[in-house]
Design a protein around this motif. Structure first.
Motif, PDB file in Angstrom:
ATOM      1  N   TYR A  40       6.927  45.276  33.496  1.00  0.00           N
ATOM      2  CA  TYR A  40       7.008  44.638  32.159  1.00  0.00           C
ATOM      3  C   TYR A  40       6.710  43.193  32.365  1.00  0.00           C
ATOM      4  N   PRO A  41       5.623  42.833  32.814  1.00  0.00           N
ATOM      5  CA  PRO A  41       5.365  41.335  33.015  1.00  0.00           C
ATOM      6  C   PRO A  41       5.235  40.602  31.545  1.00  0.00           C
ATOM      7  N   GLU A  42       5.705  39.334  31.712  1.00  0.00           N
ATOM      8  CA  GLU A  42       5.830  38.579  30.382  1.00  0.00           C
ATOM      9  C   GLU A  42       4.270  38.123  29.971  1.00  0.00           C
ATOM     10  N   GLY A  43       4.122  38.242  28.683  1.00  0.00           N
ATOM     11  CA  GLY A  43       2.864  38.171  28.148  1.00  0.00           C
ATOM     12  C   GLY A  43       1.643  38.986  28.522  1.00  0.00           C
ATOM     13  N   PHE A  44       1.896  40.071  29.098  1.00  0.00           N
ATOM     14  CA  PHE A  44       0.897  40.934  29.373  1.00  0.00           C
ATOM     15  C   PHE A  44       1.232  42.617  29.458  1.00  0.00           C
ATOM     16  N   LYS A  45       0.285  43.113  28.842  1.00  0.00           N
ATOM     17  CA  LYS A  45       0.611  44.814  28.847  1.00  0.00           C
ATOM     18  C   LYS A  45       0.146  45.412  30.108  1.00  0.00           C
ATOM     19  N   ARG A  46       1.143  46.026  30.710  1.00  0.00           N
ATOM     20  CA  ARG A  46       0.601  46.985  31.855  1.00  0.00           C
ATOM     21  C   ARG A  46       0.653  48.313  31.651  1.00  0.00           C
ATOM     22  N   THR A  47      -0.129  49.063  31.942  1.00  0.00           N
ATOM     23  CA  THR A  47      -0.183  50.571  31.878  1.00  0.00           C
ATOM     24  C   THR A  47       0.971  51.251  32.571  1.00  0.00           C
ATOM     25  N   LYS A  48       1.950  51.891  31.860  1.00  0.00           N
ATOM     26  CA  LYS A  48       3.011  52.387  32.517  1.00  0.00           C
ATOM     27  C   LYS A  48       2.869  53.803  33.363  1.00  0.00           C
ATOM     28  N   PRO A  49       3.549  53.793  34.364  1.00  0.00           N
ATOM     29  CA  PRO A  49       3.318  55.143  35.245  1.00  0.00           C
ATOM     30  C   PRO A  49       4.114  56.222  34.845  1.00  0.00           C
ATOM     31  N   PHE A  50       4.444  56.366  33.487  1.00  0.00           N
ATOM     32  CA  PHE A  50       5.439  57.486  33.138  1.00  0.00           C
ATOM     33  C   PHE A  50       5.421  57.620  31.857  1.00  0.00           C
ATOM     34  N   THR A  51       5.954  58.653  31.411  1.00  0.00           N
ATOM     35  CA  THR A  51       6.039  59.447  29.973  1.00  0.00           C
ATOM     36  C   THR A  51       7.253  59.730  29.888  1.00  0.00           C
ATOM     37  N   PHE A  52       7.768  60.042  28.413  1.00  0.00           N
ATOM     38  CA  PHE A  52       9.111  60.450  28.217  1.00  0.00           C
ATOM     39  C   PHE A  52       9.102  61.217  26.701  1.00  0.00           C
ATOM     40  N   SER A  53      10.196  62.094  26.766  1.00  0.00           N
ATOM     41  CA  SER A  53      10.372  62.769  25.596  1.00  0.00           C
ATOM     42  C   SER A  53      11.921  62.960  25.200  1.00  0.00           C
ATOM     43  N   VAL A  54      12.575  62.887  23.990  1.00  0.00           N
ATOM     44  CA  VAL A  54      13.725  63.265  23.609  1.00  0.00           C
ATOM     45  C   VAL A  54      13.985  64.555  23.151  1.00  0.00           C
ATOM     46  N   TYR A  55      14.657  65.188  23.264  1.00  0.00           N
ATOM     47  CA  TYR A  55      15.140  66.758  22.901  1.00  0.00           C
ATOM     48  C   TYR A  55      16.396  66.352  22.290  1.00  0.00           C
ATOM     49  N   ASP A 194      -6.356  51.935  35.824  1.00  0.00           N
ATOM     50  CA  ASP A 194      -5.246  50.915  35.887  1.00  0.00           C
ATOM     51  C   ASP A 194      -4.123  51.549  36.765  1.00  0.00           C
ATOM     52  N   LEU A 195      -4.041  52.711  36.964  1.00  0.00           N
ATOM     53  CA  LEU A 195      -2.759  53.338  37.740  1.00  0.00           C
ATOM     54  C   LEU A 195      -3.249  53.496  39.140  1.00  0.00           C
ATOM     55  N   ARG A 196      -4.353  54.083  39.594  1.00  0.00           N
ATOM     56  CA  ARG A 196      -4.804  54.668  40.728  1.00  0.00           C
ATOM     57  C   ARG A 196      -5.928  54.068  41.188  1.00  0.00           C
ATOM     58  N   GLY A 197      -6.949  52.888  40.423  1.00  0.00           N
ATOM     59  CA  GLY A 197      -7.877  52.333  40.875  1.00  0.00           C
ATOM     60  C   GLY A 197      -9.278  52.863  40.546  1.00  0.00           C
ATOM     61  N   TYR A 198      -9.119  54.150  40.056  1.00  0.00           N
ATOM     62  CA  TYR A 198     -10.446  54.794  39.800  1.00  0.00           C
ATOM     63  C   TYR A 198     -10.090  55.689  38.598  1.00  0.00           C
ATOM     64  N   GLY A 199     -11.209  55.969  37.591  1.00  0.00           N
ATOM     65  CA  GLY A 199     -11.130  56.776  36.231  1.00  0.00           C
ATOM     66  C   GLY A 199     -11.143  58.408  36.622  1.00  0.00           C
ATOM     67  N   LEU A 200     -11.346  59.012  35.420  1.00  0.00           N
ATOM     68  CA  LEU A 200     -11.536  60.146  35.580  1.00  0.00           C
ATOM     69  C   LEU A 200     -12.534  60.885  36.269  1.00  0.00           C
ATOM     70  N   LYS A 201     -12.368  61.896  37.426  1.00  0.00           N
ATOM     71  CA  LYS A 201     -13.350  62.260  37.975  1.00  0.00           C
ATOM     72  C   LYS A 201     -14.361  63.215  37.321  1.00  0.00           C
TER      73      LYS A 201
END
Length: 272
Positions: A40-55, A194-201
């Motif tokens: 969570y860098p200040e002033g910059f949006k970084r792609t997050k390596p996670f997702t979540f859900s609440v049940y 953003d996450l792994r350095g290359y896009g969809l195969k």
């Protein structure tokens, strides 16, 4: 990697995702401040390596109550009255993230989730209490066609930030579905770069099965600062579908989510 955190909390506003995001940030900060600063860098949006859900388990009641958002704005909105534990499911492809979240929540134990306002205007802080943490097994993905269901709804817009209405009179609009799939590929390709350095195969194919449209209220401070509106309305999709593509791409999608705002509690999937 997947983890389930069970919590005890007596009431939860329908606008809860931003506070779960704050809980995750606080846990990471407690466990590893340097890693939190990277994520969570200040002033910059970084792609997050996670997702979540609440049940939220069945059996709850609802009411209208006043509560405060992060910046002190008071709202009167729907609140879930809970008698049973809720569960936070988190998925990530990054072991470092899961380890830091797990350790941070174990140290934190409880967190001030919301401040509610009584009829006299008195503030009442309601905490969320960690009950248990359980490491879950990931499902194996061994094919280029996988049936999924949503654990949290899929959020996606076009290049103009407008919703894509793939359902018309409860039927799939094939032209809008083509647009949806196009923008889904654009989003996943960028996230993967953003996450792994290359896009969809190779491009993803999205085949709806049992899909419903769901409008979700979502509160973010940046949105309020920009629009002066208390929250946004997001057109999302929830249900079952088949995703076709490269196995590595499907595996990463399963781990980090599908679509936009995955780090804000959207797009978490489970294999059917």
């Amino acid at each position: 990697m997947r983890v389930r955190f069970d919590f005890r909390v007596d009431k939860l506003p329908i606008l809860y995702r931003h506070r779960i995001m704050s809980l995750i940030k606080e846990a990471i900060q407690i466990s590893d401040p340097e890693y939190k600063a990277i994520l969570y860098p200040e002033g910059f949006k970084r792609t997050k390596p996670f997702t979540f859900s609440v049940y939220i388990p069945p059996g709850f009641k609802t009411t209208k109550e006043k509560f405060l958002l992060d910046d002190g704005l008071a709202l009167e909105e729907t609140v879930f009255l809970l008698e049973r534990e809720i569960s936070l499911f988190v998925s990530s492809w990054a072991p470092e993230f899961i380890v830091n979240l797990y350790n941070g929540l174990l140290k934190l134990r409880k967190f001030p989730l919301f401040e509610f306002l009584s009829e006299s205007g008195e503030r009442q802080t309601h905490h969320i209490h960690l009950v248990r943490a359980v490491v879950l097994n990931e499902r194996k993905i061994t094919a280029e066609e996988v049936p999924f269901k949503t654990m949290s709804p899929i959020s996606l817009e076009d290049g103009n930030d407008e919703p894509i209405e793939i359902l018309k009179n409860d039927r799939v609009d094939q032209e809008e579905l083509k647009r949806f799939v196009h923008h889904l590929n654009v989003v996943q390709d960028k996230r993967f770069k953003d996450l792994r350095g290359y896009g969809l195969k190779k491009p993803l194919e999205f085949v709806p099965n049992k899909i419903i449209r769901k409008v979700v209220k979502h509160a973010l401070k940046g949105f309020r600062d920009e629009t002066k509106k208390p929250y946004m309305f997001l057109t999302t999709y929830h249900g079952e579908f088949v995703l076709k593509g490269d196995m590595e791409d499907l595996r990463l999608t399963y781990q980090v989510g599908l679509g936009l705002r995955t780090g804000q509690g959207f797009g978490m999937l489970e294999v059917v």
